[in-house]
Each structure stands twice: as structure tokens, then as C-alpha cells.
Design an enzyme around this catalytic site. Sequence first.
Site, PDB file in Angstrom:
ATOM      1  N   SER A  51       0.960  -1.329   0.064  1.00  0.00           N
ATOM      2  CA  SER A  51       0.058   0.043  -0.155  1.00  0.00           C
ATOM      3  C   SER A  51       0.740   1.580  -0.069  1.00  0.00           C
ATOM      4  O   SER A  51       0.232   2.500   0.172  1.00  0.00           O
ATOM      5  CB  SER A  51      -0.972  -0.028   1.263  1.00  0.00           C
ATOM      6  OG  SER A  51      -0.266  -0.129   2.342  1.00  0.00           O
ATOM      7  N   THR A 184      -1.812   3.946   4.537  1.00  0.00           N
ATOM      8  CA  THR A 184      -0.747   4.967   4.302  1.00  0.00           C
ATOM      9  C   THR A 184       0.176   4.861   5.579  1.00  0.00           C
ATOM     10  O   THR A 184      -0.113   4.753   6.495  1.00  0.00           O
ATOM     11  CB  THR A 184      -1.517   6.467   4.363  1.00  0.00           C
ATOM     12  OG1 THR A 184      -2.373   6.518   3.324  1.00  0.00           O
ATOM     13  CG2 THR A 184      -0.376   7.669   4.234  1.00  0.00           C
ATOM     14  N   THR A 202       1.693   6.769   0.147  1.00  0.00           N
ATOM     15  CA  THR A 202       0.822   5.955  -0.080  1.00  0.00           C
ATOM     16  C   THR A 202       0.958   5.810  -1.539  1.00  0.00           C
ATOM     17  O   THR A 202       0.982   6.752  -2.364  1.00  0.00           O
ATOM     18  CB  THR A 202      -0.560   6.295   0.339  1.00  0.00           C
ATOM     19  OG1 THR A 202      -1.509   5.132   0.334  1.00  0.00           O
ATOM     20  CG2 THR A 202      -1.236   7.642  -0.385  1.00  0.00           C
ATOM     21  N   ARG A 212      -7.441   9.163  -9.660  1.00  0.00           N
ATOM     22  CA  ARG A 212      -8.010   9.239  -8.217  1.00  0.00           C
ATOM     23  C   ARG A 212      -6.622   9.576  -7.436  1.00  0.00           C
ATOM     24  O   ARG A 212      -5.750   8.823  -7.390  1.00  0.00           O
ATOM     25  CB  ARG A 212      -8.667   7.800  -7.581  1.00  0.00           C
ATOM     26  CG  ARG A 212      -9.230   8.216  -6.171  1.00  0.00           C
ATOM     27  CD  ARG A 212      -8.297   7.695  -5.184  1.00  0.00           C
ATOM     28  NE  ARG A 212      -8.902   7.704  -3.835  1.00  0.00           N
ATOM     29  CZ  ARG A 212      -8.142   7.557  -2.803  1.00  0.00           C
ATOM     30  NH1 ARG A 212      -6.796   7.206  -2.930  1.00  0.00           N
ATOM     31  NH2 ARG A 212      -8.561   7.629  -1.878  1.00  0.00           N
ATOM     32  N   VAL A 213      -7.003  10.738  -6.723  1.00  0.00           N
ATOM     33  CA  VAL A 213      -6.124  11.125  -5.765  1.00  0.00           C
ATOM     34  C   VAL A 213      -6.767  11.222  -4.461  1.00  0.00           C
ATOM     35  O   VAL A 213      -7.809  11.592  -4.318  1.00  0.00           O
ATOM     36  CB  VAL A 213      -5.404  12.296  -6.056  1.00  0.00           C
ATOM     37  CG1 VAL A 213      -4.610  13.041  -4.823  1.00  0.00           C
ATOM     38  CG2 VAL A 213      -4.554  12.316  -7.475  1.00  0.00           C
ATOM     39  N   GLY A 214      -6.008  10.793  -3.435  1.00  0.00           N
ATOM     40  CA  GLY A 214      -6.795  10.827  -2.098  1.00  0.00           C
ATOM     41  C   GLY A 214      -6.319  12.062  -1.194  1.00  0.00           C
ATOM     42  O   GLY A 214      -5.814  12.910  -1.571  1.00  0.00           O
ATOM     43  N   ASP A 215      -6.271  11.609   0.246  1.00  0.00           N
ATOM     44  CA  ASP A 215      -6.121  12.761   0.960  1.00  0.00           C
ATOM     45  C   ASP A 215      -4.589  13.102   1.315  1.00  0.00           C
ATOM     46  O   ASP A 215      -4.062  14.053   1.791  1.00  0.00           O
ATOM     47  CB  ASP A 215      -6.707  12.447   2.501  1.00  0.00           C
ATOM     48  CG  ASP A 215      -6.106  11.073   3.110  1.00  0.00           C
ATOM     49  OD1 ASP A 215      -6.297  10.136   2.131  1.00  0.00           O
ATOM     50  OD2 ASP A 215      -5.621  10.690   4.209  1.00  0.00           O
ATOM     51  N   THR A 235      -4.878   8.060   7.994  1.00  0.00           N
ATOM     52  CA  THR A 235      -4.762   6.990   7.049  1.00  0.00           C
ATOM     53  C   THR A 235      -6.345   6.430   6.873  1.00  0.00           C
ATOM     54  O   THR A 235      -7.046   6.765   7.748  1.00  0.00           O
ATOM     55  CB  THR A 235      -3.814   5.727   7.640  1.00  0.00           C
ATOM     56  OG1 THR A 235      -3.884   4.810   6.702  1.00  0.00           O
ATOM     57  CG2 THR A 235      -4.391   5.313   8.988  1.00  0.00           C
ATOM     58  N   GLY A 236      -6.484   5.580   5.881  1.00  0.00           N
ATOM     59  CA  GLY A 236      -7.710   5.254   5.595  1.00  0.00           C
ATOM     60  C   GLY A 236      -8.497   5.745   4.125  1.00  0.00           C
ATOM     61  O   GLY A 236      -7.589   6.144   3.467  1.00  0.00           O
ATOM     62  N   GLY A 238      -9.484   7.962   1.891  1.00  0.00           N
ATOM     63  CA  GLY A 238      -9.147   9.217   1.714  1.00  0.00           C
ATOM     64  C   GLY A 238     -10.224  10.277   1.486  1.00  0.00           C
ATOM     65  O   GLY A 238     -10.240  11.432   2.071  1.00  0.00           O
TER      66      GLY A 238
HETATM   67  N1  ASP Z   1      -5.694   7.681   2.869  1.00  0.00           N
HETATM   68  C1  ASP Z   1      -4.911   6.638   1.683  1.00  0.00           C
HETATM   69  C2  ASP Z   1      -5.893   7.362   0.345  1.00  0.00           C
HETATM   70  O1  ASP Z   1      -7.042   7.384   0.493  1.00  0.00           O
HETATM   71  C3  ASP Z   1      -5.004   5.527   1.689  1.00  0.00           C
HETATM   72  C4  ASP Z   1      -4.988   4.795   3.105  1.00  0.00           C
HETATM   73  O2  ASP Z   1      -4.436   5.614   3.865  1.00  0.00           O
HETATM   74  O3  ASP Z   1      -5.506   4.018   3.412  1.00  0.00           O
HETATM   75  O4  ASP Z   1      -5.287   7.339  -0.648  1.00  0.00           O
END
Ligand code: ASP
Length: 333
Positions: A51, A184, A202, A212-215, A235-236, A238
Site C-alpha cells: 500500500s 498509508t 501511499t 483518483r487522488v486521495g487525502d 490513514t484510511g 481518503g
Molecule cells: N488515505 C489513503 C488514500 O485514501 C490510503 C490509506 O491510508 O489507506 O489514498
Amino acid sequence: MPPVRPIILSTWSFGRIANSAAWPILCAGGSALDAVERACITVEDDPTIDSVGRGGLPDASGRVSLDGCVMLSPKRCAGVCFVRRFNHPVSIARRVMEQTHHVLLAGDGAEAFSEAQGFAPVELLTDEARDVWHKWRNDPAQLRGERYRGWLPPCNVEEVSGMSDNRQRLAADEVLPHNRSHDTIGVLAIDTRGAMAGACSTSGMAFKVPGRVGDSPIIGHGLYVDPQAGAAVATGTGELLMRTCGCFLAVELMRQGASPADAARQAIERIVNSCDIFDNHQVGLITLAPDGAWSSAALRSGFRVAVCTNDADDLTPAAAVHLPSSDPAEPLL
Ligand code: ASP
């Protein structure tokens, strides 16, 4: 001013690998910035971690894209996103912070900048990650995607990949489905001079929509550091953090007087009160006050914080878990 007691906090079990690489830097009087960068590089370089960095699971088209950022203060921060040819988004983000006046570089531009800065291109997709992607693509279970507006959903990676070496290194509840299609490496540190820094890196959500771009690369969403108020890293899923500016919110709560524990818990509560929560959603958040007090909270069970100080080298569960079981009505512990 007497030396401050250093501390480093990292997300998930692989945070222990990150902390053990970075702790000697803090012990030797090095900077929090060098420590959080080293922590992220160590996880990015481990191809068995699926990941983060090389070895990360690809998007739905089979290509890996990396996101990351680094922050010392609102004046000193930067991120890079949708990086597909370079393995160290935090190090590239650090160069953006140090060499430009920009805060975020994306895609081809971020890659051209990396090349100009002397970073070496690498193939991010490993054979193992390609195999998992093939299994995912051929798995009829992914067609359960209707509720995600027709797009193939992030699936339970565990179901299609089987146990890998990396899985066996994780705690039992870290492999629960809501913890598995993302993760992350997020790091916060204070050095012996009392300087704070944070970073996160991440490969994002497994099998995400390409583009796609996350947080994680976005200041205030996956990371925020303000030495006057505190720091938070997440994390998690995003999208949940992005809908609520999760890390900025946690730091603002600390600025208004909340303890690190209350700030982390309230940021999770804001997500629950503002967003649609699906079964595969997870969020973990770590908060750190300028005096070294810290805490964490998570949407669901399984989130871990690796912590290293002069007295401790531990892996601890979140201090507050919003949904400790599958009962959506269950309140915070
Ligand atoms: N937060 C990250 C994202 O959504 C992935 C993760 O931390 O699980 O890209």
C-alpha cells in the site's frame, strides 16, 4: 533551552519498521524532518508492503500511482500526487517545499520535476502486485460495484490475494476487510530542539479509478502540522478525510484547547456525522501536541500506532474506536 524528549509516531504495524529506521536520527540530535522522511523511505522501499511505494497495488488499469506530502508548518509544506515513475513521494515533496514556492505538483509535471532534481525512475509495479491485480480483475465479486455508481469498487484484497508474507506480519485485526484495500505510512515527530514534522506516503486505494487522488498528498487532509497548535496525520479512506479536511480539523480543535485525544475523537465523529459510511471504510488518525502529548482515534477496530520515545518502542491500538463492532449504532468507547 534544555533538549526536548524526542518522539516519533507512525501508522499501522509497518510503522515499527519506519520508526526503527528514523529513531537513530532523532537520538543523534537530527531533525524531525530528516526522521519523518527516512521513516517513509523505509516503507516505500519495502516491496512486500502493498500500500506504499514500489510493491503498492495498482489502480483499476493496472498502473501504480503514488501520493505523499511533508509539512513543518503552514509556511513550509508540499505534496506530490499521481506519481507513476518514482518511488519516493515524500522526498520529492520535500524538494518541492525546499526548491519552489508551490505546495502541490501532480502527474507528468511532478515526474518532470523529480527527474530534473535527480531522482531515478523505477518500475513501481512488482510481479506480486500484478498477480493480485489480475486476480481482482478476473474476480466476479468485484461486480458488486453498483452501489459505487457503476465503477468497480475497491474490493477485499484479502479475498482475492490470499495470505502473503506481508499479511503474516500484520496483527489479526489489521487484516479485517475494512483495513485492507488501503493503508498509508503517516509519521509525526518532534526532535530534540522541539521542532515538529510530519509526512505521509501511499499508493492509495487499491484498484482505484485511474486518476483518483486521495487525502495523503493534500495539506490539511492527510496531514497538518502547525507548531503553534499541534499536528495530525491520517490513514484510511481518503475521501472521508477530504470531505471534512480531517487533519486540519483535528489541529484546529487542538488550537481551540482540545486535548490530542479529544481532537482525534472529534475529527472521527465529524466524519461519521457528515459522510456516508460504507462497510469497507476505515479512518485512523494520530494527533500530537507541541509538548509531545499524543493520542489517536479510528473509525473501526484494527488501527495501530507505532510509537518510539526514550522509554518506549510500542505498537498500540487506537485510543478511541467509533465502531468497535459491526453495530453502526455503537457509540465511542
Ligand atoms: N488515505 C489513503 C488514500 O485514501 C490510503 C490509506 O491510508 O489507506 O489514498
